[in-house]
Design an enzyme around this catalytic site. Structure first.
Site, PDB file in Angstrom:
ATOM      1  N   HIS A 126     111.532   6.241 100.747  1.00  0.00           N
ATOM      2  CA  HIS A 126     111.793   5.288  99.648  1.00  0.00           C
ATOM      3  C   HIS A 126     112.067   6.039  98.337  1.00  0.00           C
ATOM      4  O   HIS A 126     113.021   5.734  97.619  1.00  0.00           O
ATOM      5  CB  HIS A 126     110.587   4.357  99.503  1.00  0.00           C
ATOM      6  CG  HIS A 126     110.665   3.425  98.346  1.00  0.00           C
ATOM      7  ND1 HIS A 126     111.096   2.120  98.467  1.00  0.00           N
ATOM      8  CD2 HIS A 126     110.387   3.607  97.034  1.00  0.00           C
ATOM      9  CE1 HIS A 126     111.083   1.544  97.269  1.00  0.00           C
ATOM     10  NE2 HIS A 126     110.644   2.420  96.380  1.00  0.00           N
ATOM     11  N   GLU A 127     111.244   7.042  98.053  1.00  0.00           N
ATOM     12  CA  GLU A 127     111.413   7.801  96.801  1.00  0.00           C
ATOM     13  C   GLU A 127     112.736   8.569  96.793  1.00  0.00           C
ATOM     14  O   GLU A 127     113.444   8.578  95.786  1.00  0.00           O
ATOM     15  CB  GLU A 127     110.244   8.777  96.614  1.00  0.00           C
ATOM     16  CG  GLU A 127     108.917   8.108  96.302  1.00  0.00           C
ATOM     17  CD  GLU A 127     109.003   7.207  95.093  1.00  0.00           C
ATOM     18  OE1 GLU A 127     109.661   7.583  94.107  1.00  0.00           O
ATOM     19  OE2 GLU A 127     108.443   6.103  95.119  1.00  0.00           O
ATOM     20  N   HIS A 130     115.599   6.314  95.949  1.00  0.00           N
ATOM     21  CA  HIS A 130     115.861   6.113  94.514  1.00  0.00           C
ATOM     22  C   HIS A 130     116.777   7.224  93.983  1.00  0.00           C
ATOM     23  O   HIS A 130     117.674   6.974  93.189  1.00  0.00           O
ATOM     24  CB  HIS A 130     114.551   6.153  93.707  1.00  0.00           C
ATOM     25  CG  HIS A 130     113.777   4.867  93.728  1.00  0.00           C
ATOM     26  ND1 HIS A 130     114.298   3.664  93.300  1.00  0.00           N
ATOM     27  CD2 HIS A 130     112.493   4.598  94.087  1.00  0.00           C
ATOM     28  CE1 HIS A 130     113.375   2.720  93.415  1.00  0.00           C
ATOM     29  NE2 HIS A 130     112.275   3.254  93.896  1.00  0.00           N
ATOM     30  N   GLU A 189     114.524  -1.540  93.831  1.00  0.00           N
ATOM     31  CA  GLU A 189     113.479  -1.432  94.851  1.00  0.00           C
ATOM     32  C   GLU A 189     114.025  -1.770  96.245  1.00  0.00           C
ATOM     33  O   GLU A 189     113.757  -1.065  97.207  1.00  0.00           O
ATOM     34  CB  GLU A 189     112.301  -2.361  94.515  1.00  0.00           C
ATOM     35  CG  GLU A 189     111.363  -1.782  93.481  1.00  0.00           C
ATOM     36  CD  GLU A 189     110.815  -0.432  93.903  1.00  0.00           C
ATOM     37  OE1 GLU A 189     109.839  -0.390  94.642  1.00  0.00           O
ATOM     38  OE2 GLU A 189     111.383   0.595  93.502  1.00  0.00           O
TER      39      GLU A 189
HETATM   40 ZN   LIG Z   1     110.568   2.274  94.361  1.00  0.00          ZN
END
Ligand SMILES: [Zn+2]
Length: 265
Positions: A126-127, A130, A189
């Site tokens: 997830h990071e 981004h 997100e």
């Molecule tokens: Zn996030």
């Protein structure tokens, strides 16, 4: 930088750098060149290491590096993991981040909160999502526009003062520990969720663990809200959305599982 030059730079940047597309095909405004972002990411990462204690547990470091290496290698075949800097921070805070410039930080608090390497992989995925989708660049670009372009461009392009650093740390999602809260938008997100889910599946981690980890975060937030949630808000809809992307991720996972080194747990 002199104001006279800036007046010309902003429109030029908007024309040549401004129009880009995220990995999911979303149009985005990214005003800063990627190498500038990488420099900001590196500087911020150095700053984090000066301000926060690193773990001295070599086994823990090997474990996180093993997970991160599989995620990074799944981005593209040309991605050389030795160029990445992975650090484990010794802190009870439930937190993790990745920055432009190929840096990943994971807190021992998050490792303890997770129940498996697959769950940790979902956070790292997830990071990194981004970063791959240039969310930091987009956030800095947005604040350039909101704050009136010229003045803010000076802030972003010339680092050094505390205000400049705070703005950059906040935009890169690193500000939680320093009291600079700039939560990622719902749009960012879900994009990071989608990219992260695909990356972890590609790296042979079970994508179902992403839902498991968000369930843990949801339950923890009732008593003591994990720090990670201050920059990564967790609406209930996120879990539903992850589930709706699960079918294709599971297909990838089933194809790839068993092909990778098992990471120590
Ligand atoms: Zn996030």
């Amino acid at each position: 930088m002199k104001l006279g030059r800036l007046i010309y730079i902003i429109p030029i940047m908007a024309v040549f750098v401004g129009c880009s597309q995220s990995p999911t095909g979303r149009r985005q405004l990214t005003l800063l060149p990627e190498d500038q972002l990488a420099k900001m990411g590196d500087q911020s990462f150095q700053q984090m290491q000066k301000q926060q204690k690193l773990s001295d547990d070599p086994a823990l470091k090997r474990r996180i590096e093993c997970i991160a290496e599989r995620i990074v290698s799944s981005m593209s075949k040309n991605n050389n993991f030795s160029e990445w800097d992975v650090k484990v921070f010794d802190s009870e805070a439930v937190n993790a981040f990745a920055t432009p410039g190929k840096n990943i930080g994971v807190y021992t608090g998050l490792i303890n909160a997770a129940q498996s390497n697959d769950q940790i992989a979902s956070v790292i995925g997830h990071e990194v999502g981004h970063v791959l989708a240039s969310h930091g660049n987009e956030r800095i670009s947005q604040s350039l526009i909101v704050q009136g372009g010229l003045v803010a461009a000076d802030i972003a392009l010339d680092s050094g003062s505390p205000q400049k650093n705070q703005m950059i740390l906040g935009a890169l999602g690193l500000g939680a520990q320093l009291g600079i809260l700039l939560p990622y938008s719902r749009k960012h997100e879900s994009e990071a969720d989608k990219i992260g889910l695909d990356l972890m599946a590609e790296a042979g981690f079970n994508p179902r663990a992403a839902v498991e980890f968000w369930e843990i975060m949801k339950n923890q937030s009732k008593s003591a809200p994990p720090e990670w949630l201050s920059t990564h808000p967790a609406p209930q809809s996120r879990i539903e959305k992850l589930r709706s992307n699960m079918k294709s991720a599971l297909k990838t996972y089933n194809r790839n599982k068993g092909q990778f080194t098992k990471c120590p747990s």
